[in-house]
Write a protein that holds these residues in place. Structure first.
Motif, PDB file in Angstrom:
ATOM      1  N   LEU A  17      45.933  30.812  41.139  1.00 51.79           N
ATOM      2  CA  LEU A  17      47.201  30.771  41.464  1.00 51.79           C
ATOM      3  C   LEU A  17      47.551  31.918  42.554  1.00 51.79           C
ATOM      4  CD1 LEU A  17      50.333  30.878  39.172  1.00 51.79           C
ATOM      5  CD2 LEU A  17      50.299  32.726  40.821  1.00 51.79           C
ATOM      6  N   ARG A  18      46.878  32.895  42.356  1.00 54.93           N
ATOM      7  CA  ARG A  18      46.989  34.063  43.580  1.00 54.93           C
ATOM      8  C   ARG A  18      46.255  33.936  44.770  1.00 54.93           C
ATOM      9  NH1 ARG A  18      45.982  39.627  41.287  1.00 54.93           N
ATOM     10  NH2 ARG A  18      46.714  40.288  43.449  1.00 54.93           N
ATOM     11  N   LEU A  19      45.483  33.057  44.738  1.00 53.88           N
ATOM     12  CA  LEU A  19      44.743  32.425  45.873  1.00 53.88           C
ATOM     13  C   LEU A  19      45.610  31.377  46.532  1.00 53.88           C
ATOM     14  CD1 LEU A  19      40.844  31.836  44.895  1.00 53.88           C
ATOM     15  CD2 LEU A  19      41.545  33.310  46.720  1.00 53.88           C
ATOM     16  N   GLY A  20      46.210  30.670  45.668  1.00 53.57           N
ATOM     17  CA  GLY A  20      47.046  29.617  46.395  1.00 53.57           C
ATOM     18  C   GLY A  20      48.135  30.512  47.154  1.00 53.57           C
ATOM     19  N   ASP A  21      48.695  31.652  46.460  1.00 55.84           N
ATOM     20  CA  ASP A  21      49.809  32.323  47.165  1.00 55.84           C
ATOM     21  C   ASP A  21      49.302  32.813  48.566  1.00 55.84           C
ATOM     22  OD1 ASP A  21      51.435  31.921  45.008  1.00 55.84           O
ATOM     23  OD2 ASP A  21      51.232  33.930  44.116  1.00 55.84           O
ATOM     24  N   ARG A  22      48.136  33.138  48.753  1.00 55.49           N
ATOM     25  CA  ARG A  22      47.644  33.711  49.968  1.00 55.49           C
ATOM     26  C   ARG A  22      47.613  32.588  51.197  1.00 55.49           C
ATOM     27  NH1 ARG A  22      45.976  38.664  50.010  1.00 55.49           N
ATOM     28  NH2 ARG A  22      44.535  38.208  51.924  1.00 55.49           N
ATOM     29  N   LEU A  45      39.283  38.054  44.777  1.00 54.61           N
ATOM     30  CA  LEU A  45      39.871  37.011  43.861  1.00 54.61           C
ATOM     31  C   LEU A  45      38.658  36.248  43.402  1.00 54.61           C
ATOM     32  CD1 LEU A  45      43.562  36.237  45.091  1.00 54.61           C
ATOM     33  CD2 LEU A  45      42.821  37.435  42.909  1.00 54.61           C
ATOM     34  N   ARG A  46      38.015  35.853  44.541  1.00 54.21           N
ATOM     35  CA  ARG A  46      36.825  34.949  44.258  1.00 54.21           C
ATOM     36  C   ARG A  46      35.729  35.801  43.702  1.00 54.21           C
ATOM     37  NH1 ARG A  46      38.488  33.092  50.081  1.00 54.21           N
ATOM     38  NH2 ARG A  46      39.077  30.905  49.671  1.00 54.21           N
ATOM     39  N   ALA A  47      35.499  36.942  43.766  1.00 55.32           N
ATOM     40  CA  ALA A  47      34.443  37.482  43.128  1.00 55.32           C
ATOM     41  C   ALA A  47      34.969  37.823  41.478  1.00 55.32           C
ATOM     42  CB  ALA A  47      34.385  39.149  43.719  1.00 55.32           C
ATOM     43  N   GLY A  48      36.077  38.038  41.436  1.00 59.39           N
ATOM     44  CA  GLY A  48      36.683  38.069  40.020  1.00 59.39           C
ATOM     45  C   GLY A  48      36.584  36.762  39.372  1.00 59.39           C
ATOM     46  N   LEU A  49      36.687  35.431  40.013  1.00 63.97           N
ATOM     47  CA  LEU A  49      36.684  34.104  39.546  1.00 63.97           C
ATOM     48  C   LEU A  49      34.862  33.856  39.133  1.00 63.97           C
ATOM     49  CD1 LEU A  49      38.521  31.931  41.783  1.00 63.97           C
ATOM     50  CD2 LEU A  49      38.723  31.987  39.294  1.00 63.97           C
ATOM     51  N   GLY A  50      34.101  34.715  39.784  1.00 64.22           N
ATOM     52  CA  GLY A  50      32.791  34.593  39.428  1.00 64.22           C
ATOM     53  C   GLY A  50      32.348  35.395  38.560  1.00 64.22           C
TER      54      GLY A  50
END
Length: 200
Positions: free
Chosen positions: A80-85, A48-53
Protein backbone atom coordinates in the motif's frame (compact mmCIF):
# COMPACT_ATOMS: atom_id res chain seq x y z
CA UNK A 1 -10.41 18.08 1.93
CA UNK A 2 -9.50 14.84 3.68
CA UNK A 3 -8.28 11.96 1.53
CA UNK A 4 -8.41 8.22 2.09
CA UNK A 5 -5.08 8.12 3.87
CA UNK A 6 -5.07 6.05 7.06
CA UNK A 7 -1.39 5.12 6.70
CA UNK A 8 0.55 8.35 7.06
CA UNK A 9 3.92 8.26 8.82
CA UNK A 10 2.31 10.13 11.72
CA UNK A 11 0.81 7.61 14.06
CA UNK A 12 2.15 4.67 12.05
CA UNK A 13 3.17 2.85 15.22
CA UNK A 14 -0.52 2.30 15.92
CA UNK A 15 -0.92 0.27 12.75
CA UNK A 16 -1.45 -3.48 12.83
CA UNK A 17 -0.42 -3.75 16.46
CA UNK A 18 -3.09 -6.40 16.99
CA UNK A 19 -1.52 -8.86 14.55
CA UNK A 20 -0.37 -11.86 16.55
CA UNK A 21 3.27 -12.82 16.08
CA UNK A 22 5.40 -14.95 18.38
CA UNK A 23 7.45 -17.29 16.24
CA UNK A 24 10.95 -18.72 16.52
CA UNK A 25 14.00 -16.59 17.18
CA UNK A 26 14.77 -16.53 13.44
CA UNK A 27 11.26 -15.59 12.37
CA UNK A 28 11.01 -13.01 15.17
CA UNK A 29 14.21 -11.39 13.94
CA UNK A 30 12.98 -11.25 10.35
CA UNK A 31 9.61 -9.87 11.45
CA UNK A 32 11.33 -7.19 13.53
CA UNK A 33 13.61 -6.35 10.59
CA UNK A 34 10.60 -5.96 8.31
CA UNK A 35 8.85 -3.72 10.81
CA UNK A 36 11.95 -1.57 11.20
CA UNK A 37 12.25 -1.12 7.44
CA UNK A 38 8.55 -0.54 6.73
CA UNK A 39 7.48 1.40 9.82
CA UNK A 40 10.57 3.13 11.22
CA UNK A 41 13.27 3.58 8.57
CA UNK A 42 13.34 6.38 5.99
CA UNK A 43 10.21 6.22 3.86
CA UNK A 44 11.83 5.02 0.63
CA UNK A 45 10.88 2.44 -1.97
CA UNK A 46 14.15 0.62 -1.29
CA UNK A 47 13.34 0.23 2.41
CA UNK A 48 9.79 -0.89 1.68
CA UNK A 49 11.01 -3.52 -0.77
CA UNK A 50 13.65 -4.69 1.70
CA UNK A 51 10.95 -4.99 4.33
CA UNK A 52 8.86 -7.07 1.94
CA UNK A 53 11.87 -9.33 1.48
CA UNK A 54 12.31 -9.79 5.22
CA UNK A 55 8.65 -10.72 5.62
CA UNK A 56 8.89 -13.12 2.67
CA UNK A 57 11.90 -14.89 4.20
CA UNK A 58 10.02 -15.24 7.48
CA UNK A 59 7.13 -16.85 5.59
CA UNK A 60 9.45 -19.64 4.47
CA UNK A 61 9.81 -20.78 8.08
CA UNK A 62 7.47 -22.94 10.14
CA UNK A 63 4.77 -20.64 11.48
CA UNK A 64 1.24 -20.81 12.81
CA UNK A 65 -1.65 -19.62 10.65
CA UNK A 66 -1.96 -16.46 12.77
CA UNK A 67 1.74 -15.70 12.41
CA UNK A 68 1.53 -16.13 8.66
CA UNK A 69 -1.52 -13.87 8.57
CA UNK A 70 0.38 -11.19 10.50
CA UNK A 71 3.21 -11.33 7.97
CA UNK A 72 0.87 -11.15 4.99
CA UNK A 73 -0.99 -8.20 6.52
CA UNK A 74 2.28 -6.34 7.01
CA UNK A 75 3.27 -7.13 3.43
CA UNK A 76 -0.10 -5.69 2.38
CA UNK A 77 0.80 -2.50 4.23
CA UNK A 78 4.19 -2.29 2.51
CA UNK A 79 2.56 -2.65 -0.90
CA UNK A 80 0.00 0.00 0.00
CA UNK A 81 2.77 2.42 0.89
CA UNK A 82 4.65 1.57 -2.29
CA UNK A 83 1.48 2.44 -4.17
CA UNK A 84 1.30 5.76 -2.36
CA UNK A 85 4.79 6.60 -3.62
CA UNK A 86 3.90 6.18 -7.28
CA UNK A 87 2.89 9.07 -9.49
CA UNK A 88 1.02 7.30 -12.28
CA UNK A 89 -2.45 5.98 -11.54
CA UNK A 90 -1.75 2.63 -13.20
CA UNK A 91 1.36 2.13 -11.08
CA UNK A 92 -0.54 3.00 -7.92
CA UNK A 93 -3.29 0.55 -8.87
CA UNK A 94 -0.70 -2.18 -9.51
CA UNK A 95 0.75 -1.98 -5.98
CA UNK A 96 -2.62 -1.56 -4.29
CA UNK A 97 -3.82 -4.73 -6.00
CA UNK A 98 -0.72 -6.58 -4.79
CA UNK A 99 -1.59 -5.34 -1.30
CA UNK A 100 -5.14 -6.62 -1.70
CA UNK A 101 -3.83 -10.03 -2.70
CA UNK A 102 -1.56 -10.24 0.35
CA UNK A 103 -4.38 -9.14 2.64
CA UNK A 104 -6.65 -11.78 1.10
CA UNK A 105 -4.08 -14.44 1.97
CA UNK A 106 -4.05 -13.14 5.53
CA UNK A 107 -7.84 -13.31 5.80
CA UNK A 108 -7.88 -16.87 4.49
CA UNK A 109 -5.38 -17.85 7.18
CA UNK A 110 -7.04 -15.98 10.05
CA UNK A 111 -10.68 -15.02 9.62
CA UNK A 112 -10.67 -13.36 13.06
CA UNK A 113 -7.93 -10.86 12.20
CA UNK A 114 -9.37 -7.33 12.31
CA UNK A 115 -6.14 -5.87 10.95
CA UNK A 116 -6.36 -8.16 7.93
CA UNK A 117 -9.83 -6.94 6.94
CA UNK A 118 -8.77 -3.36 7.59
CA UNK A 119 -5.72 -3.55 5.34
CA UNK A 120 -7.74 -5.39 2.66
CA UNK A 121 -10.35 -2.64 2.66
CA UNK A 122 -7.69 0.06 2.65
CA UNK A 123 -5.88 -1.37 -0.38
CA UNK A 124 -9.14 -1.81 -2.28
CA UNK A 125 -10.21 1.71 -1.31
CA UNK A 126 -6.91 3.15 -2.52
CA UNK A 127 -7.21 1.13 -5.72
CA UNK A 128 -10.61 2.68 -6.32
CA UNK A 129 -9.36 6.16 -5.52
CA UNK A 130 -6.47 5.81 -7.97
CA UNK A 131 -8.86 4.63 -10.69
CA UNK A 132 -11.34 7.45 -10.10
CA UNK A 133 -14.00 7.37 -7.43
CA UNK A 134 -17.01 7.54 -9.73
CA UNK A 135 -15.61 4.78 -11.97
CA UNK A 136 -14.96 2.55 -8.97
CA UNK A 137 -18.25 2.72 -7.09
CA UNK A 138 -18.72 -1.02 -7.62
CA UNK A 139 -15.91 -1.53 -5.08
CA UNK A 140 -17.60 0.55 -2.38
CA UNK A 141 -19.77 -2.23 -0.90
CA UNK A 142 -16.72 -4.46 -0.64
CA UNK A 143 -14.72 -1.79 1.19
CA UNK A 144 -17.58 -1.05 3.56
CA UNK A 145 -18.05 -4.78 4.20
CA UNK A 146 -14.36 -5.26 5.00
CA UNK A 147 -14.35 -2.35 7.44
CA UNK A 148 -17.58 -3.61 8.96
CA UNK A 149 -16.08 -7.06 9.47
CA UNK A 150 -12.98 -5.54 11.11
CA UNK A 151 -15.23 -3.75 13.59
CA UNK A 152 -17.29 -6.86 14.26
CA UNK A 153 -14.06 -8.52 15.36
CA UNK A 154 -12.73 -5.48 17.22
CA UNK A 155 -15.30 -2.70 17.82
CA UNK A 156 -12.51 -0.37 18.97
CA UNK A 157 -10.26 -0.84 15.95
CA UNK A 158 -9.52 2.85 15.72
CA UNK A 159 -7.75 2.78 12.34
CA UNK A 160 -10.84 1.24 10.77
CA UNK A 161 -13.10 3.85 12.36
CA UNK A 162 -10.90 6.64 10.98
CA UNK A 163 -10.83 4.97 7.57
CA UNK A 164 -14.63 4.86 7.59
CA UNK A 165 -14.64 8.59 8.28
CA UNK A 166 -12.20 9.28 5.46
CA UNK A 167 -14.29 7.20 3.09
CA UNK A 168 -17.43 9.16 3.97
CA UNK A 169 -15.51 12.42 3.55
CA UNK A 170 -14.13 11.76 0.07
CA UNK A 171 -17.29 10.27 -1.42
CA UNK A 172 -19.62 12.80 -3.07
CA UNK A 173 -23.13 12.83 -1.68
CA UNK A 174 -24.50 11.31 -4.87
CA UNK A 175 -22.27 8.29 -4.22
CA UNK A 176 -23.39 7.94 -0.62
CA UNK A 177 -20.82 10.10 1.16
CA UNK A 178 -21.76 12.09 4.23
CA UNK A 179 -19.74 14.78 6.00
CA UNK A 180 -21.97 14.30 9.04
CA UNK A 181 -21.19 10.58 9.24
CA UNK A 182 -17.53 11.31 8.61
CA UNK A 183 -17.31 13.62 11.59
CA UNK A 184 -19.18 11.09 13.73
CA UNK A 185 -16.53 8.48 12.88
CA UNK A 186 -13.72 10.92 13.70
CA UNK A 187 -15.31 11.77 17.04
CA UNK A 188 -15.71 8.09 17.85
CA UNK A 189 -12.04 7.47 17.00
CA UNK A 190 -10.96 10.31 19.28
CA UNK A 191 -13.07 8.92 22.10
CA UNK A 192 -11.10 5.69 21.82
CA UNK A 193 -7.72 7.31 21.20
CA UNK A 194 -7.54 11.07 21.88
CA UNK A 195 -4.10 11.21 20.26
CA UNK A 196 -5.00 9.65 16.93
CA UNK A 197 -3.72 12.26 14.47
CA UNK A 198 -5.83 11.22 11.48
CA UNK A 199 -9.06 11.76 13.41
CA UNK A 200 -8.21 15.36 14.33
Amino acid sequence: MRHFRSFTRIGIALLLTGSAFAGSAESDALFAKGQQLVLEADDTAANLRAGLGAYERALQLELSAQEQAALYSHRALAYLRLGDRQRRADEKAYYYDLGRQEAQKAIELDAQCADCYFIWGSNVGRYGESSGIMRSLYLLPKVRAAFGRALEIDPKHVNTIVAQGELEAILPRIAGGSKRRAEAHYRRALEIDPHHTRAM
